[in-house]
Design an enzyme around this catalytic site. Sequence first.
Site, PDB file in Angstrom:
ATOM      1  N   ASP A  93      -7.943  -5.548   0.309  1.00 57.87           N
ATOM      2  CA  ASP A  93      -8.408  -6.429  -0.763  1.00 57.87           C
ATOM      3  C   ASP A  93      -7.995  -7.880  -0.564  1.00 57.87           C
ATOM      4  O   ASP A  93      -8.564  -8.779  -1.177  1.00 57.87           O
ATOM      5  CB  ASP A  93      -7.896  -5.918  -2.116  1.00 57.87           C
ATOM      6  CG  ASP A  93      -8.482  -4.567  -2.455  1.00 57.87           C
ATOM      7  OD1 ASP A  93      -9.660  -4.360  -2.146  1.00 57.87           O
ATOM      8  OD2 ASP A  93      -7.758  -3.722  -2.997  1.00 57.87           O
ATOM      9  N   HIS A 101       0.853  -1.180   0.000  1.00 59.92           N
ATOM     10  CA  HIS A 101       0.000   0.000   0.000  1.00 59.92           C
ATOM     11  C   HIS A 101       0.890   1.231   0.000  1.00 59.92           C
ATOM     12  O   HIS A 101       1.922   1.244   0.648  1.00 59.92           O
ATOM     13  CB  HIS A 101      -0.914   0.015   1.234  1.00 59.92           C
ATOM     14  CG  HIS A 101      -2.055   0.957   1.088  1.00 59.92           C
ATOM     15  ND1 HIS A 101      -1.948   2.298   1.369  1.00 59.92           N
ATOM     16  CD2 HIS A 101      -3.316   0.754   0.629  1.00 59.92           C
ATOM     17  CE1 HIS A 101      -3.106   2.875   1.104  1.00 59.92           C
ATOM     18  NE2 HIS A 101      -3.947   1.979   0.653  1.00 59.92           N
TER      19      HIS A 101
HETATM   20  N1  ACO Z   1       4.034  -7.977  -4.759  1.00 58.99           N
HETATM   21  C1  ACO Z   1       5.385  -7.977  -4.943  1.00 58.99           C
HETATM   22  N2  ACO Z   1       6.159  -6.875  -4.862  1.00 58.99           N
HETATM   23  C2  ACO Z   1       5.560  -5.715  -4.595  1.00 58.99           C
HETATM   24  C3  ACO Z   1       4.166  -5.623  -4.392  1.00 58.99           C
HETATM   25  C4  ACO Z   1       3.407  -6.803  -4.469  1.00 58.99           C
HETATM   26  N3  ACO Z   1       2.085  -6.768  -4.288  1.00 58.99           N
HETATM   27  N4  ACO Z   1       3.831  -4.331  -4.152  1.00 58.99           N
HETATM   28  C5  ACO Z   1       4.991  -3.626  -4.220  1.00 58.99           C
HETATM   29  N5  ACO Z   1       6.020  -4.466  -4.474  1.00 58.99           N
HETATM   30  C6  ACO Z   1       7.450  -4.099  -4.552  1.00 58.99           C
HETATM   31  C7  ACO Z   1       7.752  -3.370  -5.866  1.00 58.99           C
HETATM   32  O1  ACO Z   1       8.171  -4.273  -6.864  1.00 58.99           O
HETATM   33  C8  ACO Z   1       8.848  -2.442  -5.430  1.00 58.99           C
HETATM   34  O2  ACO Z   1      10.040  -3.210  -5.311  1.00 58.99           O
HETATM   35  P1  ACO Z   1      11.476  -2.547  -5.688  1.00 58.99           P
HETATM   36  O3  ACO Z   1      11.671  -1.457  -4.694  1.00 58.99           O
HETATM   37  O4  ACO Z   1      12.440  -3.653  -5.572  1.00 58.99           O
HETATM   38  O5  ACO Z   1      11.321  -2.022  -7.087  1.00 58.99           O
HETATM   39  C9  ACO Z   1       8.449  -2.027  -4.015  1.00 58.99           C
HETATM   40  O6  ACO Z   1       7.691  -3.125  -3.517  1.00 58.99           O
HETATM   41  C10 ACO Z   1       7.643  -0.728  -3.944  1.00 58.99           C
HETATM   42  O7  ACO Z   1       6.504  -0.882  -4.817  1.00 58.99           O
HETATM   43  P2  ACO Z   1       5.819   0.352  -5.546  1.00 58.99           P
HETATM   44  O8  ACO Z   1       4.998  -0.174  -6.677  1.00 58.99           O
HETATM   45  O9  ACO Z   1       6.836   1.411  -5.844  1.00 58.99           O
HETATM   46  O10 ACO Z   1       4.876   0.907  -4.381  1.00 58.99           O
HETATM   47  P3  ACO Z   1       3.629   1.898  -4.548  1.00 58.99           P
HETATM   48  O11 ACO Z   1       3.430   2.529  -3.230  1.00 58.99           O
HETATM   49  O12 ACO Z   1       3.822   2.804  -5.713  1.00 58.99           O
HETATM   50  O13 ACO Z   1       2.426   0.909  -4.915  1.00 58.99           O
HETATM   51  C11 ACO Z   1       0.614  -0.612  -4.720  1.00 58.99           C
HETATM   52  C12 ACO Z   1       1.455   0.481  -4.016  1.00 58.99           C
HETATM   53  C13 ACO Z   1       0.120  -0.077  -6.071  1.00 58.99           C
HETATM   54  C14 ACO Z   1      -0.605  -0.886  -3.848  1.00 58.99           C
HETATM   55  C15 ACO Z   1       1.476  -1.881  -4.906  1.00 58.99           C
HETATM   56  O14 ACO Z   1       1.914  -2.355  -3.645  1.00 58.99           O
HETATM   57  C16 ACO Z   1       0.722  -2.994  -5.648  1.00 58.99           C
HETATM   58  O15 ACO Z   1       0.712  -3.019  -6.881  1.00 58.99           O
HETATM   59  N6  ACO Z   1       0.097  -3.964  -4.893  1.00 58.99           N
HETATM   60  C17 ACO Z   1      -0.688  -5.022  -5.522  1.00 58.99           C
HETATM   61  C18 ACO Z   1      -2.049  -4.504  -5.953  1.00 58.99           C
HETATM   62  C19 ACO Z   1      -2.957  -4.224  -4.772  1.00 58.99           C
HETATM   63  O16 ACO Z   1      -3.116  -5.037  -3.879  1.00 58.99           O
HETATM   64  N7  ACO Z   1      -3.618  -3.052  -4.824  1.00 58.99           N
HETATM   65  C20 ACO Z   1      -4.613  -2.657  -3.820  1.00 58.99           C
HETATM   66  C21 ACO Z   1      -4.128  -1.519  -2.989  1.00 58.99           C
HETATM   67  S1  ACO Z   1      -5.302  -1.115  -1.740  1.00 58.99           S
HETATM   68  C22 ACO Z   1      -6.492  -0.235  -2.571  1.00 58.99           C
HETATM   69  O17 ACO Z   1      -6.269   0.461  -3.513  1.00 58.99           O
HETATM   70  C23 ACO Z   1      -7.827  -0.375  -2.081  1.00 58.99           C
END
Ligand code: ACO
Length: 426
Positions: free
Chosen positions: A372, A315
């Site tokens: 979620d 998140h």
């Molecule tokens: N699985 C594996 N790796 C992940 C995940 C995940 N679900 N989420 C983030 N990471 C990793 C990224 O690859 C990144 O790694 P790195 O630093 O080595 O490149 C690091 O964690 C940071 O991730 P970002 O995408 O930069 O984080 P951001 O804050 O921009 O994104 C998000 C947050 C979009 C929620 C992301 O965690 C994600 O895509 N999660 C999966 C989808 C999800 O569950 N969304 C629902 C969110 S809650 C809502 O909206 C109601």
Amino acid sequence: MKNSFTIINNRTNESFEFDILDAARGPSVVDISTFYAKTKMFTYDPGFTSTASCISDITFIDGEKGELRYRGIEISELASNNSYLDVCYLLLNSKLPNKEESKDFDLELRHRSFLHEGLKNLFKAFPSNAHPMATLSSAASALSSFYYDHLVIHSEAEYQEMARRIIAKMPTIAAFAYRHSIGAPFIQPDIDKSFTENFLYMLRAYPGGKMHRNANGEDIIREIEIKALDTIFTLHADHEQNASTTTVRTVASTGAHPYVAISAGISALWGRAHGGANESVIAQLEMIGSVENVDKFIARAKDPEDEFRLMGFGHRVYKNFDPRAKALKELQDELKVELNLDSNLMEIANRIEQIALSDEYFISRKLYPNIDFYSGVILTALQIPKSMFTPVFVIGRTVGWITQWIEYKKETKTKISRPRQLYLGK
Ligand code: ACO
């Protein structure tokens, strides 16, 4: 101590001072609204990781502590002690309703839950395999043509009417979108049913509104199901300046109709990185199939060369735990037996959670289960099909979007949202 922030341009040695504004809770902000005028430079913050886009007193999140409050009240308290409609009233009016207000609000929403006959024709124009989110977003936009008067609002009573109207109609729109997607006739809302019960009824009833009764002659919609879904709505009601809410505020800034802004919010929510994740979580758990396969998928999630992400994890704001996820996990454990939750899916989910919470990759990136991750297992037990998971999110969130729209409109000094860019073209 000066209440300001000084920035030095090391190229020219010029320094620029900006005011610090203190928050009631959470970090203070540096007011850079005069940054360009003073420095002739823009600031660059893609994804808005360091940007406060507005001043608000609706919802507060402390991502480090895992805290979420609506109008100052902790989410766990609201989820335990209040109905979703009380929470709607709270968001819209900054106070919980008394008994009388609660009754009036409930009654008004029941009366407003019906759709204009003309709107029903719209559903028929969609292909039968249309995803309910596509239909939902279009129908919300179409509402603006039936209630065009809401374009210009003159009084508090008109704000309330506009908000109550769309909150009341969203479950009906969602249920109609679903019934169209399965080729089933629409079921009209039943004035004798509460907000949450009505939604389950409109999804499940047979043509003519008949419901099955179980062997004991009880209604097929059980009290415990209504309570579970009501709590899910409460946990989704608002979440400060997330992507869909920011979309709603951006559309509001152009002066467009409120229901068009809500439609834009619905579209923004649909994406897998946002509200669409709830549908993807269950699809992913089903794809993993059994506990033995979990390690393989965890390895894929950690592989930088693989685009696979663990849905329902991570998140932007929560870096400790998501309090909504905690509440849902508790609800899931509580309802395991009574709602006959899918034990295989729960086992896979529990195993993923267990590994991820002790794995360096997830710990170092502060990736925890989000709301979620848990909602899908409960929604499945409520016989809500996967394609309706994100529409359930929409129903819960409509009050948050419309409250944020109202807050925006009541601000006196607003400007159209218009960011700039760092141009690297020819
Ligand atoms: N699985 C594996 N790796 C992940 C995940 C995940 N679900 N989420 C983030 N990471 C990793 C990224 O690859 C990144 O790694 P790195 O630093 O080595 O490149 C690091 O964690 C940071 O991730 P970002 O995408 O930069 O984080 P951001 O804050 O921009 O994104 C998000 C947050 C979009 C929620 C992301 O965690 C994600 O895509 N999660 C999966 C989808 C999800 O569950 N969304 C629902 C969110 S809650 C809502 O909206 C109601």
